[in-house]
Design an enzyme around this catalytic site. Structure first.
Site, PDB file in Angstrom:
ATOM      1  N   VAL A   3       0.991  -1.092  -0.062  1.00  0.00           N
ATOM      2  CA  VAL A   3       0.007   0.121   0.072  1.00  0.00           C
ATOM      3  C   VAL A   3       0.905   1.021  -0.033  1.00  0.00           C
ATOM      4  O   VAL A   3       0.843   2.095  -0.705  1.00  0.00           O
ATOM      5  CB  VAL A   3      -0.921  -0.028   0.980  1.00  0.00           C
ATOM      6  CG1 VAL A   3      -1.556   1.257   1.490  1.00  0.00           C
ATOM      7  CG2 VAL A   3      -1.957  -0.928   1.023  1.00  0.00           C
ATOM      8  N   LYS A  19       2.481  11.848  -1.038  1.00  0.00           N
ATOM      9  CA  LYS A  19       3.511  12.712  -0.760  1.00  0.00           C
ATOM     10  C   LYS A  19       3.929  13.257  -2.063  1.00  0.00           C
ATOM     11  O   LYS A  19       4.286  14.478  -2.166  1.00  0.00           O
ATOM     12  CB  LYS A  19       4.652  12.124  -0.259  1.00  0.00           C
ATOM     13  CG  LYS A  19       4.640  12.280   1.253  1.00  0.00           C
ATOM     14  CD  LYS A  19       3.659  11.328   2.137  1.00  0.00           C
ATOM     15  CE  LYS A  19       2.261  11.756   2.619  1.00  0.00           C
ATOM     16  NZ  LYS A  19       1.722  10.607   3.347  1.00  0.00           N
ATOM     17  N   ILE A  52      -5.046  10.810   6.580  1.00  0.00           N
ATOM     18  CA  ILE A  52      -5.333  10.432   5.220  1.00  0.00           C
ATOM     19  C   ILE A  52      -6.361  11.548   4.568  1.00  0.00           C
ATOM     20  O   ILE A  52      -5.998  12.128   3.468  1.00  0.00           O
ATOM     21  CB  ILE A  52      -5.689   9.051   4.859  1.00  0.00           C
ATOM     22  CG1 ILE A  52      -4.578   8.192   5.584  1.00  0.00           C
ATOM     23  CG2 ILE A  52      -6.092   8.892   3.459  1.00  0.00           C
ATOM     24  CD1 ILE A  52      -4.739   6.762   5.365  1.00  0.00           C
ATOM     25  N   GLU A 105     -16.100  15.391  10.688  1.00  0.00           N
ATOM     26  CA  GLU A 105     -15.364  14.681  11.612  1.00  0.00           C
ATOM     27  C   GLU A 105     -16.271  14.437  12.753  1.00  0.00           C
ATOM     28  O   GLU A 105     -16.812  15.426  13.365  1.00  0.00           O
ATOM     29  CB  GLU A 105     -13.923  15.264  12.184  1.00  0.00           C
ATOM     30  CG  GLU A 105     -13.300  14.465  13.196  1.00  0.00           C
ATOM     31  CD  GLU A 105     -13.118  13.306  13.186  1.00  0.00           C
ATOM     32  OE1 GLU A 105     -12.432  12.806  12.021  1.00  0.00           O
ATOM     33  OE2 GLU A 105     -13.653  12.428  14.092  1.00  0.00           O
ATOM     34  N   VAL A 122     -22.013  11.666   9.374  1.00  0.00           N
ATOM     35  CA  VAL A 122     -22.760  11.408   7.949  1.00  0.00           C
ATOM     36  C   VAL A 122     -23.839  10.269   8.392  1.00  0.00           C
ATOM     37  O   VAL A 122     -23.200   9.291   8.637  1.00  0.00           O
ATOM     38  CB  VAL A 122     -21.934  11.184   6.600  1.00  0.00           C
ATOM     39  CG1 VAL A 122     -22.555  11.078   5.632  1.00  0.00           C
ATOM     40  CG2 VAL A 122     -20.915  12.359   6.576  1.00  0.00           C
ATOM     41  N   ILE A 143     -12.279   6.765   6.752  1.00  0.00           N
ATOM     42  CA  ILE A 143     -12.706   6.626   8.010  1.00  0.00           C
ATOM     43  C   ILE A 143     -11.836   5.748   8.689  1.00  0.00           C
ATOM     44  O   ILE A 143     -12.116   5.137   9.818  1.00  0.00           O
ATOM     45  CB  ILE A 143     -14.217   6.502   8.265  1.00  0.00           C
ATOM     46  CG1 ILE A 143     -14.457   5.192   7.556  1.00  0.00           C
ATOM     47  CG2 ILE A 143     -14.979   7.546   7.968  1.00  0.00           C
ATOM     48  CD1 ILE A 143     -15.750   4.483   7.527  1.00  0.00           C
ATOM     49  N   GLY A 144     -10.953   5.602   8.394  1.00  0.00           N
ATOM     50  CA  GLY A 144      -9.588   4.523   8.971  1.00  0.00           C
ATOM     51  C   GLY A 144      -9.436   3.045   8.411  1.00  0.00           C
ATOM     52  O   GLY A 144     -10.059   3.365   6.919  1.00  0.00           O
ATOM     53  N   ALA A 199       4.082   2.898   7.824  1.00  0.00           N
ATOM     54  CA  ALA A 199       5.194   2.268   7.205  1.00  0.00           C
ATOM     55  C   ALA A 199       6.497   1.758   7.944  1.00  0.00           C
ATOM     56  O   ALA A 199       6.791   0.937   7.886  1.00  0.00           O
ATOM     57  CB  ALA A 199       5.455   3.122   6.040  1.00  0.00           C
ATOM     58  N   HIS A 206      22.682  27.647  12.473  1.00  0.00           N
ATOM     59  CA  HIS A 206      21.526  28.805  12.228  1.00  0.00           C
ATOM     60  C   HIS A 206      22.015  29.098  10.739  1.00  0.00           C
ATOM     61  O   HIS A 206      22.934  29.221  10.248  1.00  0.00           O
ATOM     62  CB  HIS A 206      22.245  29.742  13.150  1.00  0.00           C
ATOM     63  CG  HIS A 206      21.344  31.057  13.028  1.00  0.00           C
ATOM     64  ND1 HIS A 206      20.400  31.234  13.636  1.00  0.00           N
ATOM     65  CD2 HIS A 206      21.676  32.245  12.512  1.00  0.00           C
ATOM     66  CE1 HIS A 206      19.895  32.488  13.287  1.00  0.00           C
ATOM     67  NE2 HIS A 206      20.857  33.078  12.763  1.00  0.00           N
TER      68      HIS A 206
HETATM   69  C1  LIG Z   1      -3.118   7.339   1.216  1.00  0.00           C
HETATM   70  C2  LIG Z   1      -2.432   6.912   2.487  1.00  0.00           C
HETATM   71  C3  LIG Z   1      -1.114   7.535   2.736  1.00  0.00           C
HETATM   72  C4  LIG Z   1      -0.427   7.012   3.627  1.00  0.00           C
HETATM   73  N1  LIG Z   1       0.671   7.853   4.125  1.00  0.00           N
HETATM   74  C5  LIG Z   1       1.701   7.186   4.906  1.00  0.00           C
HETATM   75  C6  LIG Z   1       2.789   8.014   5.494  1.00  0.00           C
HETATM   76  O1  LIG Z   1       3.146   8.934   4.713  1.00  0.00           O
HETATM   77  N2  LIG Z   1       3.567   7.726   6.246  1.00  0.00           N
HETATM   78  C7  LIG Z   1       3.211   6.145   6.718  1.00  0.00           C
HETATM   79  O2  LIG Z   1       4.073   5.785   7.635  1.00  0.00           O
HETATM   80  N3  LIG Z   1       2.145   5.537   6.634  1.00  0.00           N
HETATM   81  C8  LIG Z   1       1.411   6.032   5.571  1.00  0.00           C
HETATM   82  N4  LIG Z   1       0.081   5.252   5.249  1.00  0.00           N
HETATM   83  C9  LIG Z   1      -0.070   4.108   6.091  1.00  0.00           C
HETATM   84  C10 LIG Z   1       1.140   2.962   5.320  1.00  0.00           C
HETATM   85  O3  LIG Z   1       0.846   2.795   3.880  1.00  0.00           O
HETATM   86  C11 LIG Z   1       0.898   1.796   5.916  1.00  0.00           C
HETATM   87  O4  LIG Z   1       1.054   1.865   7.457  1.00  0.00           O
HETATM   88  C12 LIG Z   1       1.956   0.677   5.379  1.00  0.00           C
HETATM   89  O5  LIG Z   1       1.721   0.574   4.019  1.00  0.00           O
HETATM   90  C13 LIG Z   1       1.730  -0.709   6.071  1.00  0.00           C
HETATM   91  O6  LIG Z   1       2.653  -1.487   5.445  1.00  0.00           O
HETATM   92  P1  LIG Z   1       2.382  -3.123   5.603  1.00  0.00           P
HETATM   93  O7  LIG Z   1       3.774  -3.559   5.254  1.00  0.00           O
HETATM   94  O8  LIG Z   1       1.919  -3.538   7.030  1.00  0.00           O
HETATM   95  O9  LIG Z   1       1.302  -3.653   4.554  1.00  0.00           O
HETATM   96  P2  LIG Z   1       0.727  -2.973   3.175  1.00  0.00           P
HETATM   97  O10 LIG Z   1       1.572  -2.012   2.728  1.00  0.00           O
HETATM   98  O11 LIG Z   1      -0.667  -2.665   3.489  1.00  0.00           O
HETATM   99  O12 LIG Z   1       1.062  -4.208   2.269  1.00  0.00           O
HETATM  100  C14 LIG Z   1       0.560  -5.402   2.330  1.00  0.00           C
HETATM  101  C15 LIG Z   1       0.664  -6.317   1.278  1.00  0.00           C
HETATM  102  O13 LIG Z   1       0.238  -7.452   1.247  1.00  0.00           O
HETATM  103  C16 LIG Z   1      -0.537  -7.773   0.132  1.00  0.00           C
HETATM  104  N5  LIG Z   1      -1.525  -9.111   0.333  1.00  0.00           N
HETATM  105  C17 LIG Z   1      -2.596  -9.259   1.422  1.00  0.00           C
HETATM  106  N6  LIG Z   1      -3.094 -10.232   1.222  1.00  0.00           N
HETATM  107  C18 LIG Z   1      -2.186 -10.982   0.689  1.00  0.00           C
HETATM  108  C19 LIG Z   1      -2.104 -12.391   0.417  1.00  0.00           C
HETATM  109  N7  LIG Z   1      -3.037 -13.159   0.998  1.00  0.00           N
HETATM  110  N8  LIG Z   1      -1.015 -12.924  -0.316  1.00  0.00           N
HETATM  111  C20 LIG Z   1      -0.151 -12.147  -0.510  1.00  0.00           C
HETATM  112  N9  LIG Z   1      -0.099 -10.798  -0.484  1.00  0.00           N
HETATM  113  C21 LIG Z   1      -1.139 -10.212   0.395  1.00  0.00           C
HETATM  114  C22 LIG Z   1      -1.346  -6.743  -0.160  1.00  0.00           C
HETATM  115  O14 LIG Z   1      -1.934  -6.713  -1.445  1.00  0.00           O
HETATM  116  C23 LIG Z   1      -0.061  -5.610  -0.010  1.00  0.00           C
HETATM  117  O15 LIG Z   1       0.491  -5.463  -1.292  1.00  0.00           O
HETATM  118  C24 LIG Z   1      -0.519   5.801   4.244  1.00  0.00           C
HETATM  119  C25 LIG Z   1      -1.610   5.086   3.748  1.00  0.00           C
HETATM  120  C26 LIG Z   1      -2.473   5.647   2.816  1.00  0.00           C
HETATM  121  C27 LIG Z   1      -3.484   4.636   2.329  1.00  0.00           C
END
Ligand SMILES: Cc1cc2nc3c(=O)[nH]c(=O)nc-3n(C[C@H](O)[C@H](O)[C@H](O)COP(=O)(O)OP(=O)(O)OC[C@H]3O[C@@H](n4cnc5c(N)ncnc54)[C@H](O)[C@@H]3O)c2cc1C
Length: 475
Positions: free
Chosen positions: A45, A55, A188, A207, A241, A274-275, A324, A448
């Site tokens: 993601v 970003k 987000i 909100e 809402v 909403i999360g 992340a 500075h």
């Molecule tokens: C719009 C947006 C902006 C964000 N901005 C930030 C930010 O600026 N900074 C920050 O720290 N976080 C940000 N986040 C949150 C961040 O993206 C997540 O916290 C992070 O991606 C989580 O990483 P993860 O490795 O847990 O999983 P993810 O990045 O969610 O990846 C999980 C992967 O597992 C795959 N998957 C799922 N099920 C299976 C399966 N059964 N078999 C194989 N693969 C599977 C999915 O398809 C996906 O590719 C943002 C999120 C969004 C939506």
């Protein structure tokens, strides 16, 4: 795909920043690793539809808003011409470069990458459906689940209409709606609202809680709220809402709340933000002893091991905060534990950054948490109105604060609202992890003129000795 090995030492399911960090470190530590994800390259993601594309768009939003403000400094630009196709394609180029690069790193490390989805048959075996529609079996010594999360939905907000977007579809910037409702005042929603506002949409944020960014200290949020009030058309707090209906030319939204002036309003588009919900179902976990809690998160111990000895879980699927960098750190811990190292996830400070303008960032203990825990603290604040660098940027609205243990002067937390807060917060993380005292920060020479001086001067404030503000210590 037919030549896939039938066994691996470590299987990593999901190649987000948690999964690929875990897979890469496991490979660096000499293990044979298989990484499984539906996308062509690792990234998850974060790289495909989260941190990175958002970003890239926020960078453009900042540029647009600075160009607009430049008239205060004697520079006038004409109205910007926005080429959405080019903007989208630039954002996609960023994503492709990064995911392609991570894909290369995976190959260099000889990680066996399978494009597909995995489910557990039991605590030692996976069944994988690859993207070519083939099924195959993989046995493992250890597995790391990093399947992440997806946008949360609730029935009254689940209207199946192209006018109702979530964070993923909003990032596609199909068009610039004249009016856009953002449901949810979390980071987000506010980030996406900021992008669309800069591109020209009239933004309303709704909100249901009493303030934006639940979880952040109110003094930091106040700085952001004030600026967003000027950029957005309306911010409705304590409001829900209750219904959305599709019309020919928009979405009719019914609001319920304390100060709702118009209970029904029409918007060209709506972003529901909403999360997020952890991806813990549909993984065959019922065939293992892995436990899932009431919020859908996989239960893990401090080593990120689940109730099943051979299976670990990391990242969004393993609990809050869903960020992340927390996912990556957990992934690396899990890889080390599997390698037999005596390590645990024991971060004292996980930074959180909201990439709005101003940015809001915090780490370690917040004032809100200290109050909840009835823990005595001392807070030292440095207003950016007293920062030379902030003045040169015409951004004196910011604030930096440090939270200390009143007995030992140890730094327990840091909070910043202002441009660049996301970069500055790393100093707080280091201070907290190193057990720094206020004196350590006060005596560290900061360059500075930079915004980083506000961190040093916050520490000076604790002693009533900040050079650029006069506030003698009480008592
Ligand atoms: C719009 C947006 C902006 C964000 N901005 C930030 C930010 O600026 N900074 C920050 O720290 N976080 C940000 N986040 C949150 C961040 O993206 C997540 O916290 C992070 O991606 C989580 O990483 P993860 O490795 O847990 O999983 P993810 O990045 O969610 O990846 C999980 C992967 O597992 C795959 N998957 C799922 N099920 C299976 C399966 N059964 N078999 C194989 N693969 C599977 C999915 O398809 C996906 O590719 C943002 C999120 C969004 C939506």
């Amino acid at each position: 795909m037919d030549n896939q090995p039938s066994s691996t030492e470590v299987a990593v399911i999901g190649a987000g920043p948690g999964g690929y960090a875990a897979a890469f470190l496991a490979a660096d530590l000499g293990m044979q690793v298989t990484l499984i994800d539906p996308e062509e390259n690792p990234g998850g993601v974060c790289l495909y539809r989260g941190c990175i594309p958002s970003k890239a768009l926020l960078h453009v939003a900042k540029l647009l808003s600075e160009a607009e403000e430049a008239k205060n400094w004697g520079i006038e630009y004409s109205e910007p011409k926005i080429n959405l196709d080019k903007l989208r394609s630039w954002k996609n180029t960023v994503v492709n470069k990064l995911t392609g690069g991570v894909g290369q790193l995976s190959k260099h490390r000889k990680v066996n990458y399978i494009q597909g989805r995995a489910i557990f048959s039991d605590a030692r075996n996976l069944e994988i459906d690859d993207v070519q529609g083939k099924k195959h079996k993989l046995s493992f010594d250890y597995a790391i689940i990093g399947t992440g999360s997806r946008p949360a939905t609730i029935p009254q907000l689940s209207l199946n209409s192209p006018r109702v977007l979530n964070s993923t579809s909003a990032l596609e910037i199909e068009d610039i709606p004249k009016s856009l409702l953002v449901v949810g005042g979390g980071y987000i929603g506010l980030e996406m609202g900021s992008v669309y506002a800069a591109l020209g949409s009239k933004i309303t944020v709704v909100e249901m809680l009493s303030g934006l960014l639940p979880g952040a200290d109110r003094d930091l949020v106040k700085v952001l709220h004030k600026r967003l009030e000027a950029k957005f058309s309306s911010i409705m707090l304590n409001t829900q809402v209750v219904e959305m209906r599709e019309l020919k030319d928009g979405i009719k939204v019914t609001f319920e709340g304390e100060k709702v002036s118009e209970a029904e309003q029409k918007f060209e588009k709506v972003i529901v933000s909403i999360g997020r919900t952890p991806n813990s179902s549909g993984l065959g976990l019922e065939n293992t002893h892995v436990k899932i809690n009431d919020n859908g998160f996989i239960e893990v111990d401090e080593q990120r091991r689940t109730a099943e000895h051979t299976i670990f879980a990391i990242g969004d699927v393993a609990g809050e905060p869903m960020l992340a960098h927390k996912a990556s750190h957990e992934g690396r811990i899990a890889a080390e534990v599997i390698a037999g190292h005596k390590v645990a996830f024991e971060a004292r400070a996980i930074p959180a950054v909201v990439f709005t303008d101003p940015e809001v960032a915090w780490c370690g203990l917040t004032e809100t948490e200290a109050k909840e825990q009835e823990r005595p603290i001392e807070v030292a604040r440095f207003p950016w109105a007293a920062s030379g660098r902030a003045l040169t940027m015409d951004r004196t609205d910011g604030v930096t604060k440090l939270i200390f243990d009143p007995d030992t002067e140890q730094v327990l937390g840091m909070g910043i609202a202002g441009p660049g807060a996301g970069e500055l917060i790393a100093e707080g993380v280091l201070a907290i992890e190193m057990g720094a005292l206020a004196t350590d920060i006060k005596l560290s020479i900061h360059p500075h003129p930079t915004l980083s001086e506000t961190v040093m001067e916050s520490a000076e404030v604790l002693f009533g000795q900040a050079t650029h503000i006069y506030r003698p210590k009480r008592g």
